[in-house]
Design an enzyme around this catalytic site. Structure first.
Site, PDB file in Angstrom:
ATOM      1  N   LYS A 166      -5.248-111.743 -37.533  1.00 21.83           N
ATOM      2  CA  LYS A 166      -4.446-112.505 -36.033  1.00 21.83           C
ATOM      3  C   LYS A 166      -5.671-113.411 -35.919  1.00 21.83           C
ATOM      4  CE  LYS A 166      -1.401-109.946 -36.617  1.00 21.83           C
ATOM      5  NZ  LYS A 166       0.016-110.402 -36.264  1.00 21.83           N
ATOM      6  N   ASP A 229       4.546-111.914 -33.085  1.00 23.45           N
ATOM      7  CA  ASP A 229       3.807-113.543 -33.357  1.00 23.45           C
ATOM      8  C   ASP A 229       4.230-114.322 -32.930  1.00 23.45           C
ATOM      9  OD1 ASP A 229       2.039-114.843 -35.020  1.00 23.45           O
ATOM     10  OD2 ASP A 229       3.846-115.442 -36.659  1.00 23.45           O
ATOM     11  N   GLU A 233       3.380-117.020 -30.194  1.00 20.79           N
ATOM     12  CA  GLU A 233       2.630-118.043 -30.569  1.00 20.79           C
ATOM     13  C   GLU A 233       2.934-118.752 -28.945  1.00 20.79           C
ATOM     14  OE1 GLU A 233       3.298-118.618 -33.931  1.00 20.79           O
ATOM     15  OE2 GLU A 233       5.095-119.921 -34.246  1.00 20.79           O
TER      16      GLU A 233
END
Lengths: 488, 488
Positions: A166, A229, A233
């Site tokens: 992470k 994920d 982002e």
């Protein structure tokens, strides 16, 4: 979904809102267990030498030094990275550097860390090169998303596992090195088992994660990892930060600040004091460090920004879950085949960055209440959306808070946000370009006018101050040593 | 693809770059030919009472007055529009107002003008209600896009035609009324024949278009119409204009202007003098009206904005052609089922609008060279992208220039851009929200810094001044009377 057992390591229980999650605490004292946990893996191939490939190959090799497990790097023909891999000790001469398909064909665990577009185009060649029973390793869920969209699948008979740090590759290496002094320093990781034909998948994944230096490792699924994920982002990890600092920089300029002060109150504040406060003392501490007047400003900014940010996170989530976002990435890759992606670093605000960084020694920059309120609201919006969509709490806090304050923001603080957006993975770069402007517009057109109106939202604030995320963050914090990442 | 013949009307040839296109010039003197051209259609159903439905139902009824062709309006159960339809003379008592499926079942031509989302959800019920051989009429290609995405099709045995006014519904009605004084005033339209089981589709489509008051009608395909329509509203017709004025307003504020002056130099300038100049004298005239110093500023702004705008138009085009954009609209509709779409009219710039409009009588606002250069560059970028993708020139100039300067911008001038974005069709509103911020960011982060650098691009400018679009626009201008739309 989140519980697991190991025949080698000793997982423990972490308290999270509404229950517990199983986690494995890491550390160098576990390295002697790695050969047993890697269960039959005697050669590991790391394909690709981007930031993750470089960090993972080096960490794995260092952690496995003195064992009979070797790590080799595989690069595509003509790769410009070969010289750098050699400079870091992976060489053709000793068989630890070679053509990616050859290296893959000689390994028991093949970790795919090439760029997303290359993986989308060439994964079938890699699959065809695998020796029988070799395990496929991933560090994010992109390939699953691609295979789902294209109607493909992983090859039968092979284990498919993921270990997903992470944090960006550079910090995976940097904190691992700091772990020599502070045992357990590193980047937390999730793991997922997608296919487990021989029953050793969990132990191999845990071994891989411990060898990377993860302070703690939690379980997720490849699909859940992919969603959090790719959404993360585009939202608070990168896209939203970019949109927020572009909005706030102009906002402070228009309220009369000079360029360097406006930069300090926007970008510098988030990447510096706000990120440090969250990292050391948690989310609630940002508000609590403020004097009473500052808290009122924080509350106003928080109330104004939460809903516009939440709507955007929900929109991003829907598009990622639907596959729409991935299709747009593939369309963009086709358009970009002939020409480079335009850079965003030319935006006027970044020219104020060097002067702001030069002033750092002069005094401690205080948390800017308005900036902090909008940023923390965005973080809370992502946390709430992820919780509503059923992600495990470890994934939520790592993908929404810890990765931001302990990996990405310190890097943005050393360089700047635009540098980060222009230099991360192509999938992330494209995502930040698509969604950063949406956040900017939402902050400008919805949040700023709402904040000007001066109203707060006591129920929303009460939900924040009593939010279960604080418990989850505190539990996560207990599992790793406090260490400030050192950025060159 | 663009040529056609008629057994009733007399099409003519229009000169366009690289050849000719067939067009039909309209006018009230053609109304006596409508019963023959409508070929067996004795009852027309207009389903829906949005801006297009209201305008088309009234224009058709007025144009067909004194013939034996009747026009009836069909509304969904519980529609809030029934009272307004009655106020405009469509009543249950005389059989010209009723439930949409009943009205559809009694008509020979059924024009589908309900909202896109309703059409996507309920088109099968409408198809099932049609009498044998009835013709399906559309005014844009959305339904084709939806059917393609969902794997459906139009029902066999029915003609499928489209007549697509290149302007918003209010202007279709307003200019039609002005056509009583100036024969031929109206909104140009494209037509498409998607299915023609009885061989009368072209004449029926032409009759419909003439009855709406189209100064001239050109041919396209449903797919080409869909692409140019959905891309155009996301780019220079709406999304890009919104992004550009948000960018320029802040830009002028930051260079020292007060709010009203900044509004005049950005939004007011585009919707007023720039749009009027293009409408009266063409695109090149915007540059030519400027003094020498202004031309240099225009050239710099043009060179800086063209490429960022072109990249975005290409991106939008790819996403619309791929179906990705439509999927995102459907996802958004689902999210919005429970709550209203947030409005953008709260952005601070709009509060300067009333004062700017109040100043209008005081003096003639000159074309602002910098604003004009960025806007015209965006228009040219869309024109070039559409030409590269093979659209007919009539479609290119109508969808990129004429619809903007003769329909949408005059309305934005009367209200403002945010009002327009908050009140157009949901598909357009969602598109403008998705892409407006992308244009804003591209202008701010790429175009403004490039313009500051002071460089121009002689080759790009030469391509503009010698652009074939000027010939196509001049040809189109000859086909309609010059009339300034009157906006209430």
């Amino acid at each position: 979904m989140t519980s697991f057992t190991s025949t080698v390591f000793t997982p423990e229980s972490m308290s999270v809102p509404g229950g517990t999650e199983t986690v494995l605490r890491g550390g160098r004292h576990l390295f002697p267990l790695l050969p047993q946990a890697f269960a039959g893996v005697r050669r590991i191939a790391v394909l690709g030498w981007g930031p993750q490939g470089r960090a993972q190959a080096r960490n794995l090799r260092d952690s496995l030094a003195g064992t009979d497990i070797t790590v080799a790097v595989g690069l595509r023909p003509g790769s410009a990275s070969a010289a750098d891999a050699r400079a870091h000790g992976f060489t053709e001469a000793d068989g630890t550097l070679g053509d990616w398909l050859e290296v893959a064909s000689g390994a028991d665990l093949v970790i795919l860390l090439v760029a997303d577009a290359a993986l989308a185009a060439h994964h079938e060649e890699v699959f065809a090169a695998l020796r029988p029973g070799a395990t496929i390793g991933l560090s994010h869920g992109f390939l699953l998303g691609h295979l789902t969209a294209a109607g493909g699948d992983f090859p039968p008979g092979h284990g498919v596992i993921a270990v997903c740090p992470k944090g960006m590759g550079d910090s995976v290496r940097r904190l691992y090195e700091q772990g020599e002094q502070i045992n357990g320093a590193g980047i937390n990781a999730s793991f997922a088992v997608h296919a487990d034909p021989d029953g050793h998948a969990v132990d191999r994944a845990l071994a891989w994660s411990v060898a990377l230096g993860a302070p703690y490792t939690f379980r997720t699924t490849l699909r859940s990892e992919y969603l959090s994920d790719i959404v993360g982002e585009r939202a608070v990890l990168l896209g939203a930060v970019h949109g927020l600092v572009e909005c706030l920089y102009r906002h402070y300029l228009l309220s009369g600040d000079d360029a360097v002060t406006a930069y300090e109150r926007s970008c510098e504040n988030i990447t510096g004091p706000v990120a440090r406060t969250v990292s050391r003392d948690g989310l609630r501490a940002v508000r609590e460090t403020l004097p009473a007047a500052g808290r009122e400003v924080f509350d106003r900014a928080y109330a104004a920004a939460y809903r516009p940010a939440r709507e955007l996170v929900a929109e991003i989530y829907d598009e990622v879950a639907d596959g729409t976002e991935l299709r747009s990435v593939i369309l963009a890759e086709r358009r970009l085949a002939d020409r480079p992606m335009s850079r965003i670093g030319g935006s006027p605000m970044w020219s104020a960055g060097p002067a702001a960084r030069a002033r750092r020694g002069e005094r401690e920059l205080p948390v800017e209440a308005f900036t902090a309120g909008m940023f923390v609201a965005t973080m809370a919006a992502q946390i709430d959306e992820f919780a509503d969509r059923g992600h495990p709490w470890s994934e939520i806090v790592n993908e929404s808070v810890i990765e931001a304050v302990d990996s990405l923001l310190p890097y943005m603080h050393a360089r700047d946000v635009a540098y980060m957006v222009d230099n991360c993975s192509r999938t992330a770069r494209l995502g930040a370009r698509r969604w950063g402007p949406r956040f900017q517009a939402a902050y400008e057109q919805l949040a700023l006018p709402a904040a000007e109106s001066g109203s707060t939202d006591p129920a929303l604030l009460a939900a924040f101050t009593s939010h279960p995320v604080h418990e989850a963050l505190a539990s996560a914090a207990k599992l790793r040593p406090t260490v400030d990442i050192s950025v060159a």
